[in-house]
Each structure stands twice: as structure tokens, then as C-alpha cells.
Design a protein around this motif. Structure first.
Motif, short mmCIF file in Angstrom:
data_model
loop_
_atom_site.label_atom_id
_atom_site.label_comp_id
_atom_site.label_asym_id
_atom_site.label_seq_id
_atom_site.Cartn_x
_atom_site.Cartn_y
_atom_site.Cartn_z
N THR A 61 0.81 -1.24 0.00
CA THR A 61 0.00 0.00 0.00
C THR A 61 0.83 1.27 0.00
O THR A 61 0.34 2.34 -0.32
CB THR A 61 -0.93 0.02 1.23
N ALA A 62 2.13 1.16 0.38
CA ALA A 62 2.97 2.36 0.47
C ALA A 62 3.15 3.07 -0.87
O ALA A 62 3.08 4.30 -0.95
CB ALA A 62 4.33 2.01 1.09
N PRO A 63 3.38 2.39 -2.05
CA PRO A 63 3.52 3.12 -3.33
C PRO A 63 2.27 3.91 -3.69
O PRO A 63 2.36 5.02 -4.23
CB PRO A 63 3.81 2.00 -4.34
N ALA A 64 1.10 3.32 -3.45
CA ALA A 64 -0.14 4.03 -3.79
C ALA A 64 -0.27 5.31 -2.96
O ALA A 64 -0.69 6.36 -3.46
CB ALA A 64 -1.35 3.14 -3.56
N ARG A 65 0.10 5.22 -1.67
CA ARG A 65 0.03 6.41 -0.83
C ARG A 65 1.02 7.47 -1.32
O ARG A 65 0.73 8.68 -1.30
CB ARG A 65 0.34 6.04 0.63
N LEU A 66 2.20 7.02 -1.76
CA LEU A 66 3.19 7.98 -2.29
C LEU A 66 2.67 8.65 -3.56
O LEU A 66 2.79 9.88 -3.72
CB LEU A 66 4.51 7.25 -2.58
N ALA A 67 2.06 7.86 -4.45
CA ALA A 67 1.50 8.45 -5.69
C ALA A 67 0.38 9.43 -5.38
O ALA A 67 0.30 10.51 -5.99
CB ALA A 67 1.00 7.33 -6.62
N ASP A 68 -0.49 9.07 -4.42
CA ASP A 68 -1.58 9.97 -4.05
C ASP A 68 -1.02 11.29 -3.50
O ASP A 68 -1.52 12.38 -3.81
CB ASP A 68 -2.49 9.32 -3.01
N ALA A 69 0.02 11.18 -2.67
CA ALA A 69 0.61 12.39 -2.09
C ALA A 69 1.20 13.29 -3.19
O ALA A 69 1.04 14.51 -3.17
CB ALA A 69 1.69 12.02 -1.08
N LYS A 70 1.87 12.67 -4.16
CA LYS A 70 2.44 13.46 -5.27
C LYS A 70 1.35 14.14 -6.10
O LYS A 70 1.46 15.31 -6.48
CB LYS A 70 3.29 12.56 -6.17
#
Length: 448
Positions: free
Chosen positions: A17-26
Motif C-alpha cells: 500500500t505504500a507506493p499508492a500512498r506515495l503516488a496519491d501524495a504526489k
């Protein structure tokens, strides 16, 4: 082994789930930055417009500058918040991978140690099953092995608990980072909303300042007493007469004004009035004044004798859309076409048309001193000519036709022939009447 597998699965879930959260933040950071930059550009355009406007007051320029500075500050805050949110999400992603690697290594170590213990216990069991004499030394050795196995089992359990605790710590840390990113996003959205409200408030201040400036301008303008103003129902109006000269004192009237629309009025003969209707086009001309224009019939009286006309004429009006100044008060000629030949026609002088006993119309054609009656159908007439169509016999342009007679006492040895003329082709249809003896002739003519 079961505890190690559970720790590895939890670490995997965090990493997934960490990559999706990073993409959402960007994405959130990019969208907020774009919106904030659009506000900065709008405020900059307003400031440039105020600086380039000669009529702008210092207060208006100051308000525009303040709005621009506020928009820039908001944009910087939004950008910083986005950077922090992305960094937190990236750190969560990096920590999740490290936690997974650690959990996998710990689980592998624990599983290997546990397997060694199982193998050792299995060997002891196998040896115990072999019939032999058990000595005191064997019992002591077995007790030592059992104690060592217990210690190893406790170490494996402690390692598993430690791995689980570490994975749970990573999950908790990741949740905290996500919570921090959400809080940073909420703070950025709140800062953006505050900036919009501030910009709206500054816009209201600018509008109020503009209204006050406009009011001050009106108060500083020229003021006249209310009784010196005249209000008209519609415009534009035309000044028809100036009642004062330069230098006169303004007492009484100054000018006379009339409606800006100009009409040409006149009278139609009673017999022609029925041919003219509202909406027909009229031509107005006066060569001496250089007037040549078109108009539209707007009124035809229902009876003769109205609007200062006599009992034999019907009043009519023609409206001129773009009247020249010299048209007002001038006497002009008005031509209203009611019918047209729409092409070339054979015409003869109106006096050449006679009425036969059977009520048909005819023309007397002169050929080398002899006369020939040609029955014709009359058409439109204008300027002393009438259009004719031969019914029997031949009649063409250039033929001589009888137009009158000379009393016998005044007869001469020759004939009078008139030349070609060019009449207009738009008029009222007229039938031929009367009779004549042939001594004066004129040629038939083809006209348009």
C-alpha cells in the motif's frame, strides 16, 4: 514458523500500500501547486493592470499588490506542505521495504534454529528407542540436551516476538506518516480556502474603492439646475431651429428639437391611390439639390381630403432611413413603381392607340402612304407611350403609326415623323381610347 510467516505477511501488506500512498501524495501536491500558481498568475495580472492604468489610484495599486503577495505566500505554503507530504510517504515506503527484509531474515533464522532443535529431539528419540542399557551418564547427557533445547525454543520464541513487534512498529509508523500526510493536505486545503476568502475580500475592497472614486468624480463634475434639463421619450432627436445667436443671454428657449425621423409627404390622385400600399419602395429625387435616395411608404390615408389635401388627392407618407440635411423643407419628386414590364417591350405613342367598335384596341400602321389597322393588346403606359402586343398583322420597331390628324384646310404634302424616345417602364396599365385620321405618324420603339 507460523509467527514468522505472519510477520512477513504484515510487512508485505504495508509495502504493497505504500507506493499508492506515495503516488496519491504526489498527485495531491501537484494539483494544489497548480491551483495556487493559477491564483498567483491572476493576482499578478491584476497588479500589472493596475500599474499600467493611468487612472488607477495608489489605494487600488496597494490592494492589488497585497493580493499578489498573499497569493505568493499561500502558494509557497501549499508547495512546502506538498513536499512534506511526499517526503513522509516516501519514508514510509522505504521503511516498509526494510521492515519486510528484516521480517523475512528473522523468520528464516528462527525457522532454521527450530528445525535444528526438532532434528536433535528426533535423534534423541530414535536413540531412546534402541534397546540398550541406560547409564547415569546417559541420563545426565539427556537432561543437558533437554535444557539446551528448551533454551533454544525460548530464544526462537523471543526472536519471533521481536520480529512481530518490529513489524507492528513499522505498521504503526506508516500509519502515523499517512496521518501526518493527511493532516498536511488538510492544512494546505485550509490555507488555500483562507487565501481565496482573503482574495475575495480584497476584491470587495477594490470594488468599494472604485465606487467611492466614481461617486467623488460625479460630485466633482458639472452640475446644473433640474429645471434646465429636458427629458425626451426616445432618441436621437434633431435640432430643427436655433433660437439664440452667439453672445445672446440665455433667456427663454434655446433650440427647437424634433424627431430624428424624416418623412416625405404628398398627395396621390384619387384614381392612383388604390395602387399604393404601405411597405412599397419609393424613389425620391431632386437634381438641383443632388438628392437621389430610396424610401418606404409608411402611411396612405383611407380617404381623400385629409392632412391639408384637397378632395381629389389622398395623403401619403414616405419614411427616409438616412436623410441628407438638405432634404428637410425641400420640394422633391416621388416615384412609386406599381408594375413593371420586367424587360424590353414594343411601345407606341399613347395617341396612336384607338378603340375599335368591338372594344378592342388597335394601331393604324402607315406603309408607303397606305394605312393598315393592327389589332393590339395594350400593356403598361408611361411618359406618353404604351406597350403593345400585336394580335393580328405585323408591327415591329421602326414602323410608322398614326398619332393624330391634320384638318383638310391645313394639310400639307409631307408627313411628320418623330424620333425614338426612351420612356420609363414602371406605371399603371392604361387602355387606348379615341380615334384619328392619319396625317401625322411616329415610329414604334422598343424600350426596357
Amino acid at each position: 514458523k507460523l509467527d514468522g510467516d505472519r510477520a512477513v505477511a504484515d510487512a508485505h501488506a504495508v509495502l504493497d500500500t505504500a507506493p499508492a500512498r506515495l503516488a496519491d501524495a504526489k498527485n495531491e501536491a501537484a494539483a494544489n501547486n497548480a491551483t495556487a500558481q493559477a491564483d498567483v498568475n491572476s493576482a499578478k495580472a491584476a497588479l500589472d493592470l493596475a500599474n499600467s492604468d493611468p487612472a488607477a489610484t495608489p489605494e487600488e495599486i496597494a490592494v492589488a499588490q497585497a493580493a499578489y503577495d498573499a497569493a505568493k505566500a499561500t502558494a509557497d505554503a501549499v508547495k512546502l506542505t506538498g513536499v512534506q507530504a511526499v517526503a513522509a510517504a516516501q519514508a514510509a515506503l522505504d521503511g516498509a521495504q526494510a521492515a519486510l527484509d528484516s521480517a523475512v531474515a528473522d523468520a528464516a533464522t528462527a525457522n532454521a534454529a527450530a528445525q535444528q532443535s526438532v532434528d536433535a529431539k528426533q535423534a534423541i528419540l530414535d536413540a531412546a528407542l534402541i534397546p540398550r542399557k541406560v547409564t547415569t551418564a546417559d541420563v545426565a547427557a539427556a537432561k543437558r540436551d533437554l535444557e539446551i533445547a528448551k533454551n533454544n525454543a525460548q530464544s526462537v520464541a523471543a526472536a519471533g516476538d521481536r520480529a512481530v513487534a518490529d513489524a507492528e512498529s513499522v505498521v504503526a509508523s506508516t500509519k502515523i506518516d499517512v496521518s501526518n500526510a493527511s493532516a498536511a493536505l488538510a492544512a494546505a486545503e485550509n490555507a488555500y480556502s483562507v487565501a481565496k476568502v482573503a482574495a475575495a475580500a480584497r476584491g470587495t475592497i477594490v470594488d468599494l474603492a472604485a465606487e467611492e472614486a466614481s461617486l467623488a468624480t460625479r460630485r466633482a463634475g458639472v452640475q446644473v439646475p433640474a429645471d434646465e434639463l429636458v427629458f425626451v421619450g426616445s432618441g436621437p432627436i434633431r435640432v430643427s431651429e436655433v433660437l439664440v445667436a452667439k453672445g445672446d443671454s440665455l433667456a427663454g428657449g434655446v433650440v427647437k428639437a424634433t424627431n430624428a425621423e424624416v418623412y416625405v409627404v404628398g398627395g396621390l390622385a384619387v384614381q392612383d391611390a388604390g395602387l399604393v400600399t404601405v411597405g412599397m419602395e419609393a424613389s425620391i429625387d431632386e437634381p438641383d439639390l443632388g438628392i437621389a435616395l430610396k424610401g418606404e411608404v409608411t402611411q396612405v390615408a383611407s380617404a381623400p381630403g385629409t392632412n391639408a389635401q384637397d378632395a381629389f388627392h389622398v395623403y401619403f407618407e414616405v419614411r427616409i432611413s438616412t436623410p441628407p440635411p438638405n432634404l428637410v423643407g425641400a420640394s422633391v419628386r416621388v416615384t412609386i413603381p406599381v408594375e413593371s414590364t420586367q424587360g424590353e417591350s414594343l411601345v407606341v405613342p399613347l395617341s396612336a392607340l384607338t378603340l375599335a367598335p368591338d372594344s378592342s384596341s388597335r394601331v393604324e400602321r402607315s406603309v408607303e402612304g397606305t394605312s393598315q389597322l393592327i389589332t393590339v393588346t395594350p400593356g403598361l403606359s408611361a411618359d406618353g407611350f404604351v406597350a403593345v402586343t400585336p394580335v393580328n398583322g405585323e408591327l415591329k420597331a421602326g414602323d410608322l403609326v398614326v398619332i393624330g390628324f391634320t384638318p383638310p384646310a391645313a394639310a400639307t404634302s409631307g408627313s411628320t415623323v418623330t424620333g425614338d424616345t426612351t420612356p420609363t417602364g414602371d406605371t399603371t396599365p392604361t387602355g387606348g381610347t379615341g380615334s384619328a385620321d392619319a396625317t401625322t405618324v411616329a415610329p414604334a420603339t422598343t424600350v426596357a
